[in-house]
Design an enzyme around this catalytic site. Structure first.
Site, short mmCIF file in Angstrom:
data_model
loop_
_atom_site.label_atom_id
_atom_site.label_comp_id
_atom_site.label_asym_id
_atom_site.label_seq_id
_atom_site.Cartn_x
_atom_site.Cartn_y
_atom_site.Cartn_z
N GLU A 153 0.81 -1.23 0.00
CA GLU A 153 0.00 0.00 0.00
C GLU A 153 0.84 1.27 0.00
OE1 GLU A 153 -1.99 -1.15 3.48
OE2 GLU A 153 -3.50 -2.33 2.43
N GLU A 159 -4.77 -17.22 -8.30
CA GLU A 159 -3.86 -17.48 -9.42
C GLU A 159 -2.58 -18.20 -9.03
OE1 GLU A 159 -3.40 -13.85 -11.80
OE2 GLU A 159 -5.44 -13.29 -11.20
C1 S6P Z 1 -6.24 3.20 0.22
C2 S6P Z 1 -5.61 2.33 -0.80
C3 S6P Z 1 -6.46 2.13 -2.05
C4 S6P Z 1 -7.90 1.74 -1.76
C5 S6P Z 1 -8.67 1.52 -3.04
C6 S6P Z 1 -10.12 1.13 -2.81
O1 S6P Z 1 -5.37 3.48 1.27
O2 S6P Z 1 -4.39 2.86 -1.21
O3 S6P Z 1 -5.84 1.13 -2.79
O4 S6P Z 1 -7.93 0.60 -0.99
O5 S6P Z 1 -8.62 2.69 -3.78
O6 S6P Z 1 -10.79 2.09 -2.08
P1 S6P Z 1 -12.27 1.86 -1.59
O7 S6P Z 1 -12.71 3.12 -0.99
O8 S6P Z 1 -13.07 1.49 -2.82
O9 S6P Z 1 -12.25 0.73 -0.62
#
Ligand code: S6P
Length: 628
Positions: free
Chosen positions: A352, A379
């Site tokens: 992340e 996968e």
């Molecule tokens: C957030 C991370 C992103 C989110 C992704 C989905 O810290 O970097 O990858 O998880 O954008 O966001 P959301 O709001 O749809 O769960």
């Protein structure tokens, strides 16, 4: 840009508890995260939180429905499936939870029936890939594939911000299928869900989610699970509280269902429901229902785990300090080594860092004993995709160990219930301890387990967190995993703060690789410059394209197909650009030690300066004031 003029989503607001987190020392950072995480259980702003009777009631109904589907698989040999799906962190939590729940089913002789989907496929488990997040038709297509041949599918679409088109496409599909139950999980009121136009689609997330909400009032095939847990400690970083809340809610619902199916308590101390689920009435006061109490006790276990973690704030802060002492070096790295779920959580935390803080792929890495084998991913072995996907300890030994220097921090993640730990982990750790790298040890300890065998005085910092709850169903380290997630999030976030990649509580080095992040960048510019949305967007586009001439910036909306690919490339270009900071920007930065000018924000300020000196001065003044 449509949607930006409206009230901001709670998940994109700045959290007042962490506004000065960038000026805090390691312990101060951990204390602020403790306050923000408390909102996960306490709720926020008068909205229903996870402990609100309205939310508990929905969780309970969902667990009853799941238990009934699981029972049909057992008694009638049906092929019912439960599919968790999401993008980025939400997809990664979907993976970890489906993996755990399948292992529980297998342990008790049942056929696994949990599946996960992540936008971009398995590669997105450890390398962020935000673009597929914007693709609703692909979401629907992925769901259709995983549903093929199933009698019934319970689809759980997770989008913390209620903002991911990939999930909207899936909900739009599932709620119109007679053999599907649609569950939407996220942490905003539906009325605030994202309403921006979506490329290749004629709907917005909000239109789809409002339709589901209406359906949920009359049908038991539609659920909205959206407790409000407050803004993220780093604005918009839904990997933090959003990811943790997802883990808590999935655990609360699906471990309860598994308990009902298996007739086995989740924890030895728990009692089974007093009545059969089918006989349970809808209740809004859980204290009235004996059936509901095991589910609520489970929620309490998560809450106590949170409390226990932050009772070790000093220890967490010392690991954070150790990690930051390396990350703040020019070529410093932080590397997690672990086994099983705990090792996988290291992979997830490291993955992340790239989109959130714009770091290089090598700066944060995770390795897990056995690599992809036994990781429960669809996968299988992904190591053929390249270096970043080589995640086993043997691959660590060949790819990374020889290059360790004193700028690297290796953090060994142990569970005390693994009495001696996997032998390979033990051997590798010994080699790391003999290397020039700085070594830290983090042990998630089960009550009553001795950890002496894990301690070694060659570790620079060793922290042991003894947890009141550790396993679910005797083997799966559900609570230890939750505790570890909180600690790793604190360490990696803190290290990036100390490196200068957070300003106030904004991530200012994010990669602009999809619509949501583009919108977030505009909001950051608006906030710091006082510019209006249009001007902020225009300035950002000029910064991305390196175009001073307005005529050359004709792309007005990121949903335009050309811009999608162009600005993706441009943002990569921007990342490389951001590494070569030019010294003339230094005067704009009030705390250059903490903020080493590597961010697009400051590049943007330079561009802005050429057309509107007054605005730069105003922005600079704001920065200086807030730094005081
Ligand atoms: C957030 C991370 C992103 C989110 C992704 C989905 O810290 O970097 O990858 O998880 O954008 O966001 P959301 O709001 O749809 O769960």
């Amino acid at each position: 840009m449509a949607g930006l003029q409206e009230p901001r989503r709670v998940t994109e607001l700045s959290n007042e508890l962490t506004r000065d987190i960038d000026t805090a020392d390691p312990l101060g950072i951990v204390r602020r995260l403790c306050g923000s995480d408390a909102q996960l259980f306490a709720g926020w702003g008068g909205h229903p939180g996870v402990n609100d009777p309205v939310i508990l009631d929905r969780l309970w109904k969902l667990s009853l429905k799941t238990a009934a589907l699981l029972k049909e698989n057992q008694d009638q040999k049906k092929n019912n499936r439960i599919v968790f799906s999401g993008c980025g962190t939400s997809g990664r939590i979907a993976w970890l939870c489906s993996w755990t729940y399948n292992r529980i089913l297998q342990k008790f002789g049942h056929t696994p029936c949990f599946h996960y989907l992540i936008a971009g496929g398995d590669r997105s488990l450890i390398i962020s890939n935000e673009l597929p997040e914007d693709d609703p038709p692909k979401g629907a297509e992925d769901l259709k594939k995983v549903a093929e041949g199933a009698d019934h599918v319970m689809f759980v679409g997770i989008t913390c911000g209620l903002s991911a088109p990939y999930v909207a496409g899936q909900i739009d599909h599932s709620m119109h299928q007679p053999n599907m139950t649609s569950v939407l999980m996220g942490f905003n009121p539906v009325s605030l869900s994202r309403n921006a136009p979506i490329e290749k689609w004629d709907k917005t997330c909000r239109q789809v989610f409002l339709e589901l909400e209406t359906l949920s009032c009359t049908s038991d095939s539609a659920f909205i699970i959206n407790p409000i847990v407050g803004p993220e400690p780093i604005t918009g970083s839904s990997r933090m509280k959003g990811g943790s809340t997802t883990a808590v809610l999935l655990g609360t619902v699906f471990l309860t269902s598994l308990q009902t199916l298996l007739g086995q308590p989740i924890l030895p101390s728990m009692t089974l429901p007093a009545r059969e689920p089918e006989e349970t009435e809808v209740v809004f006061d859980h204290s009235l229902s004996p059936s509901l109490s095991p589910m609520v006790s489970l929620l309490d276990c998560y809450s106590q785990t949170y409390q226990t973690v932050y009772r070790h704030s000093g220890g967490v802060a010392s690991l954070l300090k150790l990690a930051a002492s390396c990350i703040c070096q020019p070529s410093g790295r932080l590397i997690y080594l672990g086994a099983d779920t705990l090792g996988a959580l290291g992979l997830v935390d490291a993955s992340e860092m790239v989109p959130t803080y714009g770091v290089g792929l090598e700066e944060f890495r995770g390795f897990v004993a056995g690599g992809w084998e036994g990781c429960g991913n669809t996968e299988g072995d992904l190591s053929g995709y390249g270096k970043t996907f080589r995640v086993s300890l043997s691959q660590f030994e060949s790819d990374v160990l020889p290059s360790l220097t004193d700028q690297d921090c290796v953090l060994c993640l142990h569970g005390s219930s693994q009495r001696t730990g996997p032998p390979h982990l033990h051997t590798i750790v010994n080699k790391v301890l003999a290397s020039p790298a700085k070594c830290g040890l983090l042990v998630m300890a089960e009550n009553g387990m001795s950890c002496n065998h894990l301690l070694d005085k060659r570790y620079e910092t060793a922290v042991l967190i003894r947890l009141p709850y550790y396993h679910a169903f005797g083997k799966e380290c559900v609570f230890a995993g939750f505790a570890l997630k909180l600690v790793l999030n604190a360490i990696s976030t803190g290290a990036n703060i100390l490196k200068g990649r957070v300003y106030g509580n904004e991530m200012i080095n994010l990669r602009l690789s999809n619509d949501k992040l583009f919108e977030r960048a505009i909001a950051i510019i608006e906030k710091w410059s006082g510019a209006n949305e249009e001007d902020a967007k225009f300035a950002l586009l000029r910064a991305i394209y390196k175009q001073d001439d307005a005529a050359n910036v004709t792309l007005s909306h990121p949903a335009c197909p050309l811009l999608i690919s162009e600005y993706y490339l441009s943002s990569l270009f921007l990342s490389s650009l951001s590494l070569s900071s030019s010294s003339n920007i230094v005067q704009y930065h009030p705390t250059s030690q903490r903020h080493p000018l590597r961010t697009w924000l400051f590049h943007w300020l330079c561009y802005w300066q050429e057309v509107g000196v007054q605005s730069v001065i105003a922005a600079e003044r704001k920065l200086l004031q807030s730094a005081k």
